[in-house]
Write a protein that holds these residues in place. Structure first.
Motif, PDB file in Angstrom:
ATOM      1  N   UNK A 198       0.821  -1.224   0.000  1.00 32.86           N
ATOM      2  CA  UNK A 198       0.000   0.000   0.000  1.00 32.86           C
ATOM      3  C   UNK A 198       0.850   1.266   0.000  1.00 32.86           C
ATOM      4  N   UNK A 199       1.956   1.244  -0.719  1.00 25.60           N
ATOM      5  CA  UNK A 199       2.834   2.407  -0.787  1.00 25.60           C
ATOM      6  C   UNK A 199       2.364   3.339  -1.897  1.00 25.60           C
ATOM      7  N   UNK A 200       1.911   4.522  -1.507  1.00 24.06           N
ATOM      8  CA  UNK A 200       1.452   5.547  -2.442  1.00 24.06           C
ATOM      9  C   UNK A 200       1.372   6.864  -1.685  1.00 24.06           C
ATOM     10  N   UNK A 201       1.107   7.937  -2.382  1.00 23.61           N
ATOM     11  CA  UNK A 201       0.878   9.213  -1.706  1.00 23.61           C
ATOM     12  C   UNK A 201      -0.572   9.255  -1.233  1.00 23.61           C
ATOM     13  N   UNK A 202      -0.753   9.519   0.050  1.00 25.84           N
ATOM     14  CA  UNK A 202      -2.097   9.648   0.612  1.00 25.84           C
ATOM     15  C   UNK A 202      -2.444  11.095   0.933  1.00 25.84           C
ATOM     16  N   UNK A 203      -1.512  11.837   1.496  1.00 29.39           N
ATOM     17  CA  UNK A 203      -1.784  13.214   1.882  1.00 29.39           C
ATOM     18  C   UNK A 203      -2.536  13.295   3.202  1.00 29.39           C
ATOM     19  N   UNK A 204      -2.415  14.453   3.864  1.00 34.07           N
ATOM     20  CA  UNK A 204      -3.019  14.637   5.183  1.00 34.07           C
ATOM     21  C   UNK A 204      -3.575  16.054   5.300  1.00 34.07           C
ATOM     22  N   UNK A 205      -4.040  16.402   6.495  1.00 32.10           N
ATOM     23  CA  UNK A 205      -4.683  17.705   6.756  1.00 32.10           C
ATOM     24  C   UNK A 205      -5.930  17.910   5.885  1.00 32.10           C
ATOM     25  N   UNK A 206      -6.539  16.812   5.465  1.00 32.06           N
ATOM     26  CA  UNK A 206      -7.656  16.920   4.531  1.00 32.06           C
ATOM     27  C   UNK A 206      -8.869  17.651   5.078  1.00 32.06           C
ATOM     28  N   UNK A 207      -9.187  17.451   6.378  1.00 32.80           N
ATOM     29  CA  UNK A 207     -10.356  18.157   6.924  1.00 32.80           C
ATOM     30  C   UNK A 207     -10.113  19.657   6.914  1.00 32.80           C
ATOM     31  N   UNK A 208      -8.885  20.069   7.164  1.00 33.28           N
ATOM     32  CA  UNK A 208      -8.542  21.487   7.111  1.00 33.28           C
ATOM     33  C   UNK A 208      -8.653  22.019   5.683  1.00 33.28           C
ATOM     34  N   UNK A 209      -8.098  21.303   4.724  1.00 31.87           N
ATOM     35  CA  UNK A 209      -8.152  21.769   3.340  1.00 31.87           C
ATOM     36  C   UNK A 209      -9.588  21.905   2.835  1.00 31.87           C
ATOM     37  N   UNK A 210     -10.432  20.991   3.242  1.00 35.22           N
ATOM     38  CA  UNK A 210     -11.807  21.035   2.751  1.00 35.22           C
ATOM     39  C   UNK A 210     -12.521  22.308   3.216  1.00 35.22           C
ATOM     40  N   UNK A 211     -12.472  22.582   4.520  1.00 33.89           N
ATOM     41  CA  UNK A 211     -13.204  23.743   5.028  1.00 33.89           C
ATOM     42  C   UNK A 211     -12.522  25.053   4.643  1.00 33.89           C
ATOM     43  N   UNK A 212     -11.199  25.064   4.592  1.00 33.71           N
ATOM     44  CA  UNK A 212     -10.487  26.293   4.245  1.00 33.71           C
ATOM     45  C   UNK A 212     -10.715  26.667   2.787  1.00 33.71           C
ATOM     46  N   UNK A 213     -10.703  25.690   1.892  1.00 28.94           N
ATOM     47  CA  UNK A 213     -10.937  26.011   0.479  1.00 28.94           C
ATOM     48  C   UNK A 213     -12.352  26.536   0.262  1.00 28.94           C
ATOM     49  N   UNK A 214     -13.327  25.980   0.979  1.00 33.69           N
ATOM     50  CA  UNK A 214     -14.699  26.476   0.873  1.00 33.69           C
ATOM     51  C   UNK A 214     -14.817  27.896   1.406  1.00 33.69           C
ATOM     52  N   UNK A 215     -14.162  28.154   2.537  1.00 33.88           N
ATOM     53  CA  UNK A 215     -14.209  29.500   3.121  1.00 33.88           C
ATOM     54  C   UNK A 215     -13.476  30.512   2.246  1.00 33.88           C
ATOM     55  N   UNK A 216     -12.391  30.095   1.597  1.00 36.52           N
ATOM     56  CA  UNK A 216     -11.673  30.994   0.699  1.00 36.52           C
ATOM     57  C   UNK A 216     -12.553  31.413  -0.470  1.00 36.52           C
ATOM     58  N   UNK A 217     -13.270  30.465  -1.031  1.00 35.51           N
ATOM     59  CA  UNK A 217     -14.184  30.786  -2.133  1.00 35.51           C
ATOM     60  C   UNK A 217     -15.266  31.760  -1.675  1.00 35.51           C
ATOM     61  N   UNK A 218     -15.797  31.537  -0.477  1.00 33.38           N
ATOM     62  CA  UNK A 218     -16.813  32.457   0.058  1.00 33.38           C
ATOM     63  C   UNK A 218     -16.240  33.855   0.237  1.00 33.38           C
TER      64      UNK A 218
END
Length: 376
Positions: free
Chosen positions: A151-171
């Motif tokens: 299962x070696x691949x890029x997963x990435x983290x901080x996803x809950x932060x990115x989701x809400x921050x990107x939505x707030x940035x658009x607003x």
């Protein structure tokens, strides 16, 4: 209008953070932290005792659900899920990918499910937001069969932060998220960058684990993969010593003997050469990723700073964009230095790229996702 009341738990190896909040509005009814869990003399022998203490003191409306932050969901979990025995088992199986994070999260889940059996419990995964990564971004160039088997691949983290921050940035910009290309910088003690194309993660700096990418408080971030091999052969470091070096004794701490960015900036300003170099390395890495992700996105509409350092350090924000005017990225000095803790634009009024500071709220996002799952 009030919404579901969600009890959000963020369980670490020696702490349990919590917030009781309205999932619709984000209004907090209670929050806090129990620290030194399992440490001698703390009076809190384990996570079950910590949660019992929290619940005994909790004052607020009746719970509708419990939301748990889980760092690693692997390839299986691409969205929040209601926790059952199978989900618990899967989180445990993923522990080798996040040995510092998944085991305490699982301990918190099991303790909370025992203490609160009458409400649904939901796991919200840091990795889930990045399930949209294209194969070109998520695949490491190693033996494909070996990578698939482990299962070696890029997963990435901080996803809950990115989701809400990107939505707030658009607003904040008054534009649909579906038309924006953003580079978001989550700069805390742990730090990462993400390229978000019309609401979808298309690249991110953390990888199989949270070690890859930006320079962090105690983590090295990117380095030549031969360095651990070299140190094993020539410095006698075994696997555990290398793990401790790269995760706990590197980054700002390794370079400046300080892991808190406030201390590093203060020391650098005062002429400390080691702190000055640490800050230069930190900012160089950030600029590297901004430029790379502008290329990945084919252009950039907004650069967004969030998390503790990103929201509060004007010198870091200014340094991160230095020399990037050729991309249309710049900050207005007065706006950047203003005493303000809300969402705001800090770029010049006529700047082609909006530079934003957007406070993150991972607990509210966990509550939102928990409520959405339990309403299905």
């Amino acid at each position: 209008m009030s919404g579901p009341t969600v009890f959000v738990l963020n369980t670490g190896s020696s702490s349990v953070k919590y917030r009781l909040l309205d999932a619709s509005t984000g209004e907090a009814h209670a929050d806090g932290i129990v620290e030194r869990v399992g440490e001698p003399g703390s009076g809190v022998p384990d996570h079950a005792a910590a949660i019992e203490r929290i619940l005994a003191d909790l004052d607020g409306p009746a719970l509708d659900a419990v939301g748990h932050r889980v760092v690693h969901g692997g390839a299986r979990f691409t969205e929040a899920v209601v926790i059952d025995a199978d989900v618990e088992a899967a989180i445990e199986e993923l522990a080798p990918l996040a040995p510092l994070h998944n085991p305490p999260a699982l301990a918190g889940i099991r303790a909370a499910r025992r203490a609160l059996p009458g409400v649904p419990h939901v796991a919200v995964f840091d990795t889930a937001f990045h399930h949209t990564l294209p194969l070109a971004a998520s695949t490491y160039a190693i033996d494909a069969e070996l990578a698939a088997r482990h299962d070696v691949r890029r997963y990435g983290f901080h996803g809950t932060s990115y989701r809400i921050v990107s939505e707030r940035a658009a607003e904040l910009l008054g534009r649909p998220l579906a038309e924006l290309r953003m580079v978001v910088l989550h700069l805390g003690n742990g730090a990462s960058a993400a390229a978000i194309d019309r609401g979808r993660s298309v690249d991110t700096s953390m990888g199989l684990t949270p070690l890859e990418g930006l320079v962090m408080g105690t983590r090295s971030g990117d380095l030549d993969p031969a360095i651990p091999l070299y140190l094993a052969r020539h410095a006698g470091l075994d696997v555990d010593a290398l793990d401790a070096l790269l995760n706990r004794r590197s980054g700002l701490l390794g370079l400046a003997r300080r892991s808190d960015m406030r201390d590093v900036v203060e020391a650098a300003t005062g002429g400390d050469r080691a702190a000055g170099l640490a800050l230069d390395v930190y900012l160089h890495r950030i600029r590297h990723y901004i430029g790379a992700y502008a290329a990945v996105l084919g252009g950039i509409d907004a650069l967004v700073f969030t998390a503790g350092v990103g929201e509060n350090s004007a010198p870091v924000r200014a340094g991160a964009v230095e020399g990037l005017s050729f991309l249309g990225i710049a900050v207005d000095a007065a706006a950047n230095n203003a005493a303000d803790d809300g969402a705001r634009c800090i770029s010049p009024a006529d700047g082609p790229v909006a530079v934003l500071v957007v406070p993150t709220d991972e607990e509210w996002q966990i509550a939102r996702e928990t409520a959405a799952v339990t309403r299905r």
